[in-house]
Design a protein around this motif. Sequence first.
Motif, short mmCIF file in Angstrom:
data_model
loop_
_atom_site.label_atom_id
_atom_site.label_comp_id
_atom_site.label_asym_id
_atom_site.label_seq_id
_atom_site.Cartn_x
_atom_site.Cartn_y
_atom_site.Cartn_z
N ASP A 548 0.82 -1.21 0.00
CA ASP A 548 0.00 0.00 0.00
C ASP A 548 0.85 1.26 0.00
O ASP A 548 0.50 2.26 -0.64
CB ASP A 548 -0.91 0.02 1.24
CG ASP A 548 -2.07 -0.97 1.11
OD1 ASP A 548 -2.88 -0.81 0.21
OD2 ASP A 548 -2.12 -1.90 1.93
N TYR A 549 1.96 1.22 0.76
CA TYR A 549 2.76 2.43 0.94
C TYR A 549 3.59 2.79 -0.30
O TYR A 549 3.77 3.97 -0.60
CB TYR A 549 3.70 2.26 2.12
CG TYR A 549 3.09 2.45 3.49
CD1 TYR A 549 1.74 2.75 3.65
CD2 TYR A 549 3.88 2.32 4.64
CE1 TYR A 549 1.18 2.91 4.90
CE2 TYR A 549 3.32 2.49 5.90
CZ TYR A 549 1.98 2.78 6.03
OH TYR A 549 1.45 2.95 7.29
N TYR A 550 4.13 1.79 -0.99
CA TYR A 550 5.20 2.08 -1.95
C TYR A 550 5.01 1.53 -3.36
O TYR A 550 5.84 1.79 -4.23
CB TYR A 550 6.54 1.57 -1.40
CG TYR A 550 6.83 2.14 -0.05
CD1 TYR A 550 7.04 3.51 0.13
CD2 TYR A 550 6.84 1.33 1.09
CE1 TYR A 550 7.27 4.05 1.37
CE2 TYR A 550 7.07 1.86 2.34
CZ TYR A 550 7.28 3.22 2.48
OH TYR A 550 7.49 3.76 3.72
N PHE A 551 3.96 0.75 -3.62
CA PHE A 551 3.83 0.15 -4.94
C PHE A 551 2.58 0.61 -5.69
O PHE A 551 2.19 0.00 -6.69
CB PHE A 551 3.89 -1.38 -4.83
CG PHE A 551 5.28 -1.87 -4.50
CD1 PHE A 551 6.18 -2.18 -5.51
CD2 PHE A 551 5.70 -1.95 -3.19
CE1 PHE A 551 7.47 -2.60 -5.22
CE2 PHE A 551 6.99 -2.37 -2.88
CZ PHE A 551 7.88 -2.69 -3.90
N LYS A 552 1.98 1.71 -5.21
CA LYS A 552 0.81 2.25 -5.90
C LYS A 552 1.01 3.69 -6.36
O LYS A 552 0.05 4.32 -6.83
CB LYS A 552 -0.42 2.15 -4.98
CG LYS A 552 -0.79 0.70 -4.67
CD LYS A 552 -2.08 0.57 -3.89
CE LYS A 552 -2.41 -0.90 -3.67
NZ LYS A 552 -3.69 -1.10 -2.95
N ARG A 602 -3.29 -2.84 -12.43
CA ARG A 602 -2.50 -1.60 -12.42
C ARG A 602 -3.43 -0.41 -12.65
O ARG A 602 -4.46 -0.50 -13.29
CB ARG A 602 -1.42 -1.62 -13.50
CG ARG A 602 -0.46 -2.81 -13.44
CD ARG A 602 0.41 -2.80 -12.20
NE ARG A 602 1.31 -3.92 -12.12
CZ ARG A 602 2.57 -3.91 -12.54
NH1 ARG A 602 3.07 -2.82 -13.09
NH2 ARG A 602 3.32 -4.99 -12.41
N ARG A 603 -3.01 0.76 -12.11
CA ARG A 603 -3.82 1.98 -12.27
C ARG A 603 -2.96 3.19 -12.02
O ARG A 603 -2.08 3.18 -11.17
CB ARG A 603 -4.99 1.96 -11.27
CG ARG A 603 -5.93 3.18 -11.35
CD ARG A 603 -6.95 3.12 -10.23
NE ARG A 603 -8.01 4.11 -10.33
CZ ARG A 603 -7.91 5.38 -9.93
NH1 ARG A 603 -6.77 5.82 -9.40
NH2 ARG A 603 -8.94 6.20 -10.06
N MET A 610 -2.75 8.09 -0.51
CA MET A 610 -2.65 6.77 0.10
C MET A 610 -3.86 6.43 0.96
O MET A 610 -4.29 5.28 1.04
CB MET A 610 -1.37 6.64 0.93
CG MET A 610 -1.12 5.22 1.41
SD MET A 610 0.43 5.06 2.29
CE MET A 610 0.14 6.10 3.72
N GLY A 611 -4.44 7.46 1.63
CA GLY A 611 -5.61 7.20 2.45
C GLY A 611 -6.78 6.66 1.67
O GLY A 611 -7.69 6.04 2.24
N ASP A 612 -6.76 6.87 0.34
CA ASP A 612 -7.87 6.38 -0.49
C ASP A 612 -7.77 4.89 -0.77
O ASP A 612 -8.78 4.25 -1.10
CB ASP A 612 -7.89 7.14 -1.83
CG ASP A 612 -8.11 8.63 -1.64
OD1 ASP A 612 -8.91 8.99 -0.75
OD2 ASP A 612 -7.49 9.42 -2.37
N PRO A 629 1.41 1.72 -12.60
CA PRO A 629 1.66 1.15 -13.93
C PRO A 629 3.11 0.70 -14.12
O PRO A 629 3.36 -0.31 -14.79
CB PRO A 629 1.30 2.29 -14.87
CG PRO A 629 0.28 3.09 -14.11
CD PRO A 629 0.72 3.02 -12.68
N VAL A 630 4.05 1.46 -13.55
CA VAL A 630 5.47 1.10 -13.65
C VAL A 630 5.96 0.64 -12.29
O VAL A 630 5.82 1.36 -11.30
CB VAL A 630 6.32 2.29 -14.13
CG1 VAL A 630 7.80 1.92 -14.15
CG2 VAL A 630 5.86 2.76 -15.49
#
Length: 785
Positions: A548-552, A602-603, A610-612, A629-630
């Motif tokens: 959640d923290y680093y891959f979105k 992916r999006r 992040m809260g979302d 996406p990347v």
Amino acid sequence: MSTTDPRLVAQCLTALREHDGATISDLAEFTGLSRPTVTAALAELKDAGLVVEHEARASAGRPARSYSLILGAQVVVGVDLTRSGVRMLVADRSGRILGMQSSEITPPTTAQPGLAPLRALLVQTLERAGRRLSDVAAIGVAAAGLLDEDGIVISSPQVVSWHGAHLGTLLTEAFGIPVVVDNDLSLAAEAESRSGALRDADTGVYALTWHHVSARVTAAGHVVRGRRGRAGEVGMLRAFSDVEIPKGTLLEAVPVVGAELRRLRDDPADARGLEALRSLSAAMSPAMAALILTVDPEVIVLGGELAEFADLIAAPLEENVRTAVMGIDTGTRLIRGGELGVDAAAIGALGLAFQRHAARIYGFEGVTAPAITTSNERDDMAQQDATGRTTAFRAAVIGVGARAGVALHVEAAGGTVVAAVDPAPQTHARAARLFGDIPVFASVADMLASGIAIDGAFITSPDFTHAEVSIELLEGGVPVYVEKPLAISIEDADRILETAYRTGSKLYVGHNMRHMQVVRMMKDVIDRGEIGEVKAIWCRHFVGHGGDYYFKDWHAERDKAMSLLLQKGAHDIDVMHWLAGTSSRTVVGVGDLAVYGQVDSRRDNSDRRMGDWFSMANWPPLAQQDLNPVIDVEDISMIMMRTDSGVLMSYQQCHFTPDYWRNYTVIGTEGRIENFDDGTGGEIRVWNARSDYLEKGHVRYPIQDGGDGGHGGADPLTVAEFVEFVRSGTPTDTNPLAARDAVAAGVAGALSIRSGSQPQQIPAVPDEMIAYFTAHQPARESARH
């Protein structure tokens, strides 16, 4: 080598401590020394890291430069061990109280002589003041009982086993810090003489009740101690000792009598209150009459529990003394309560520590003890600039994202957020929610061009913007607080250091973990020598929220984050460097994108925060949705480091574990420590003897509550440190050099991983820059261009 008489340097330092922001002319007037002597003394003090020189304010003619004492992290502690509880005060080098705490823990007694609860309370009190044990220069202790001129306990009503012992030595060994001890009553009387109810009395008496009426005689601001420190203890005469009153002995009666006297104050006709007042004043009268006949004081001060009732006790006590004395008119005395209240003995203990350990506190003998000021006075003084005008610290926030809220802590440090910068229009509403009605600029250039007054800026924008934003602000003369990591490349980190060095603008990096309880407690254990010399440190970081923290968002991309060895690892690498007192120079690593690269969902999340998307239900990792996406950063990394001093370190980071915490293991020549959990409720365990498997270790230290605020109370302490650093040049626990070295180790680790585990060498910083940042960025004549 010093060429100035140390006594004159001490005299100059004392004057500067009492007159912050003084000029050379001011100091010459205050001390009576010549200008050349003051100039030479200031040069000595600047070289010793004790004084900061302030840039002159613009004015007609050639403006004079001013100077201030650098308070630093060093503190002095005063402890009152008497009565039923313990009182502790923590003061900085100026004598301003940073923290105080009373505890209901029982002080040492014959039944419970152990000192471990005291030590735990000391650590807690220091932490609440933003300090640790290694910051304490000296401790003063007020103890019940009599001590001879060598510090040997003659009698102690609380701990029989202390009789014949050198109490200062005993406590020094327990705390690992120099301790000086004196009688509680003597210290309280000294404090009231210096800055309390006896300060204007040529001759006075300070009295309180315990087993008996205890008193000290003061003359010309000092306690008259007599040959063996017993002067004034007339209450020890059998005729006066343990006087019976309706509620029992004085020791038993005073708390009960106090409640009845409070009722009497509310109702002057209260019968029980009147009887309590009569019996108490009658019990005190014989001893007080003897003191009046012997000393003939101008003022009698009632301390301890009696201080709040001095107005009630004065008249009947005076009448009883007249009745008790035959043939001599005792006259009218001024009887009043102590002004320092319950803090008198602890304040006296602080003064004793300052007096006996000036060399440890200031680096020079002969610096007199300061006046002790309360925390409210300290807060008022902290708001004043060198001219005495009250000012607030005006802060700007650069980047109104997830970490922007850290700037809110500036309010507790006497500041306010007055501007923000963020190019995204959708962040303006967030800025208003956080900081109120302030201007929000699209760029740093726009903010600087607006002419708005800024004392410091918090850079909380994405990592890949840190270098350019920091350099722009530093070039504009604005001190900066940069969220870690300092930058995402060694070259950019070095550019920031070079700019700060060249311009003289203050640079601070928010490595807040240095203020976290778990880290500070481990450093205290190491600094006390409990595990000997550090030889190896291992850190395992279980980043359970990594998906959640680093891959979105942008953290997943190399060109924006470089590696999560920076975003996450810079914290831990900096902590390991700090614990060992050294930095990495060679790094080798392995790692992989082992899990999140397999997720197809992916999006582009640039329209969200992040809260979302954060949810504890996002499990297992391969079931994550809406990843960036990347994704080309590693989700598991392991690096090994060799430092300048030869300490070996390893760091392991995994972003798809179910749990979220970090574990440090520090191994020394005489033991090892390891933390279990990294917050309140966890503990630090110490192994310091040979054994087989021993789950709990030999010693355990519960991790203390760091208080409110992000990162276990560390965020407000870090912000406060930045503000004080900008205002007065106070040395900091964080250091831009260390922040650069943490970035360098993380970058080198990522490069090694991506080159088939080729070892990477970290380039050194120029010597002149090392000297500058090690000295905490002192003011330089040629800093501005």
